[in-house]
Write an enzyme that holds these catalytic residues in place. Structure first.
Site, PDB file in Angstrom:
ATOM      1  N   ASP A  45      -4.366  -5.167  -6.026  1.00  0.00           N
ATOM      2  CA  ASP A  45      -4.763  -3.972  -5.274  1.00  0.00           C
ATOM      3  C   ASP A  45      -4.651  -4.237  -3.774  1.00  0.00           C
ATOM      4  O   ASP A  45      -4.803  -5.374  -3.324  1.00  0.00           O
ATOM      5  CB  ASP A  45      -6.209  -3.606  -5.644  1.00  0.00           C
ATOM      6  CG  ASP A  45      -6.586  -2.211  -5.168  1.00  0.00           C
ATOM      7  OD1 ASP A  45      -5.679  -1.419  -4.845  1.00  0.00           O
ATOM      8  OD2 ASP A  45      -7.785  -1.911  -5.114  1.00  0.00           O
ATOM      9  N   ASN A  93      -1.372   6.208 -12.292  1.00  0.00           N
ATOM     10  CA  ASN A  93      -0.486   6.089 -11.123  1.00  0.00           C
ATOM     11  C   ASN A  93       0.586   7.182 -11.047  1.00  0.00           C
ATOM     12  O   ASN A  93       1.215   7.363 -10.010  1.00  0.00           O
ATOM     13  CB  ASN A  93       0.180   4.707 -11.067  1.00  0.00           C
ATOM     14  CG  ASN A  93      -0.756   3.605 -10.618  1.00  0.00           C
ATOM     15  OD1 ASN A  93      -0.568   2.437 -10.947  1.00  0.00           O
ATOM     16  ND2 ASN A  93      -1.782   3.947  -9.854  1.00  0.00           N
TER      17      ASN A  93
HETATM   18  C1  FPP Z   1      -2.133  -1.352  -5.905  1.00  0.00           C
HETATM   19  O1  FPP Z   1      -2.073  -1.153  -4.513  1.00  0.00           O
HETATM   20  C2  FPP Z   1      -0.842  -1.776  -6.441  1.00  0.00           C
HETATM   21  C3  FPP Z   1      -0.083  -1.073  -7.319  1.00  0.00           C
HETATM   22  C4  FPP Z   1      -0.497   0.236  -7.843  1.00  0.00           C
HETATM   23  C5  FPP Z   1       1.202  -1.536  -7.791  1.00  0.00           C
HETATM   24  C6  FPP Z   1       1.420  -3.013  -7.866  1.00  0.00           C
HETATM   25  C7  FPP Z   1       2.859  -3.244  -7.881  1.00  0.00           C
HETATM   26  C8  FPP Z   1       3.533  -4.269  -7.321  1.00  0.00           C
HETATM   27  C9  FPP Z   1       2.899  -5.422  -6.677  1.00  0.00           C
HETATM   28  C10 FPP Z   1       5.016  -4.254  -7.317  1.00  0.00           C
HETATM   29  C11 FPP Z   1       5.687  -4.252  -8.666  1.00  0.00           C
HETATM   30  C12 FPP Z   1       5.101  -5.189  -9.641  1.00  0.00           C
HETATM   31  C13 FPP Z   1       5.751  -6.141 -10.370  1.00  0.00           C
HETATM   32  C14 FPP Z   1       4.948  -6.895 -11.371  1.00  0.00           C
HETATM   33  C15 FPP Z   1       7.160  -6.502 -10.224  1.00  0.00           C
HETATM   34  P1  FPP Z   1      -2.393   0.283  -3.931  1.00  0.00           P
HETATM   35  O2  FPP Z   1      -1.110   0.969  -3.672  1.00  0.00           O
HETATM   36  O3  FPP Z   1      -3.328   1.005  -4.827  1.00  0.00           O
HETATM   37  O4  FPP Z   1      -3.106  -0.141  -2.582  1.00  0.00           O
HETATM   38  P2  FPP Z   1      -4.231   0.663  -1.795  1.00  0.00           P
HETATM   39  O5  FPP Z   1      -5.441   0.709  -2.667  1.00  0.00           O
HETATM   40  O6  FPP Z   1      -4.432  -0.178  -0.578  1.00  0.00           O
HETATM   41  O7  FPP Z   1      -3.668   2.014  -1.486  1.00  0.00           O
END
Ligand code: FPP
Length: 270
Positions: A45, A93
């Protein structure tokens, strides 16, 4: 290999990978290598906030998060962790802007294309949990082909949760189980925890011992609801793109300081 490493049992594979990182090397000495968590699950996250802090679009946070994914996968595999599960895309998501969803799918494809060599090199078995059928066809194809290409590997099992929801998983398990029950003799008295576990996406995988969440949020976010019943939860304020090998080792060291009682009392202390 550094002469200052005193932990004899530290996996030989890990030492060259941490020797240039003083903090990680220090933590390697603190890990009890005989008591590793078998399964580590991570709620990644903070990508969006990381990007915001740099004045970049959110997508750049996800792109930077890939570096953390690569580092964590390699560290865990070299450390001898049996199973690593990363929460990459939840059923919730889909509510994000189309452009961000498309970018996440592209990044996943890019990751699989680029990292297959590393997965094979470390004999990592790649798997996914979640409703794979709900993903775009080309992503499904890439995921399925990475699963097939690594299925004979005998090292760490690396599971990506994609289009995953903990409640959805329980619904899917009931659907599958009731389908089986409808076609044969079924005595409800036979339904127990292990019976139900066999219908989860994670059938055959030990439950997570350690659940890591980055970015300081104290939430489970619909992740592995059934499986984390006794997991130790470790939260760091670091945002996912800043999470490095030393952070994973720190989580393991802290995990080993916890007393896991599974609802029992500690009789050793009187
Ligand atoms: C949460 O950060 C992260 C995600 C919803 C996606 C995670 C994906 C990756 C790291 C890239 C692809 C993954 C792989 C395994 C190749 P957020 O966007 O919710 O952050 P925020 O809470 O700060 O908005």
């Amino acid at each position: 290999m550094s002469q200052s490493v005193t932990s004899d049992a530290a996996p030989a594979d890990l030492l060259p990978y941490v020797e240039s990182d003083e903090q990680a090397l220090e933590l390697v000495r603190l890990v009890d290598w005989a008591r590793l968590p078998r399964h580590i699950a991570i709620i990644m996250d903070g990508n969006g906030r990381w990007a915001g802090l740099q004045g970049l679009p959110r997508v750049e946070g996800h792109r930077a998060g890939i570096t953390s994914v690569r580092e964590v996968v390699e560290t865990a595999a070299r450390a001898g962790i049996e199973t690593l599960t990363l929460y990459a895309f939840s059923v919730e998501n889909w509510k994000r802007p189309r452009q961000e969803i498309d970018a996440l799918m592209e990044l996943l494809k890019e990751y699989l294309g680029r990292e297959l060599g590393t997965l094979l090199e470390h004999s990592i078995r790649f798997e996914s949990i979640g409703r794979l059928d709900g993903l775009p066809e080309d992503v499904q194809e890439d995921v399925r082909s990475a699963i097939a290409a690594t299925s004979a590997n005998t090292g760490m099992r690396f599971i990506i949760a994609l289009n995953y929801g903990g409640r959805t998983e329980i619904v899917d398990a009931f659907r599958a189980a009731l389908e089986v029950a409808r076609n044969g003799d079924f005595d409800p008295a036979e339904l127990d925890e292990s019976w139900l576990s066999n219908y989860l996406y994670t059938a055959g995988v030990p439950d997570p011992d350690l659940l890591i969440r980055t970015s300081g949020e104290l939430r489970i976010s619909n992740f592995m609801l059934y499986q984390i019943a006794y997991a130790e939860i470790w939260v760091t304020s670091k945002l996912w793109p800043d999470f490095r090998r030393a952070d994973l080792l720190r989580a393991i060291v802290d995990f080993q300081k916890r007393e896991r009682r599974y609802g029992a009392v500690d009789t050793g202390r009187g």
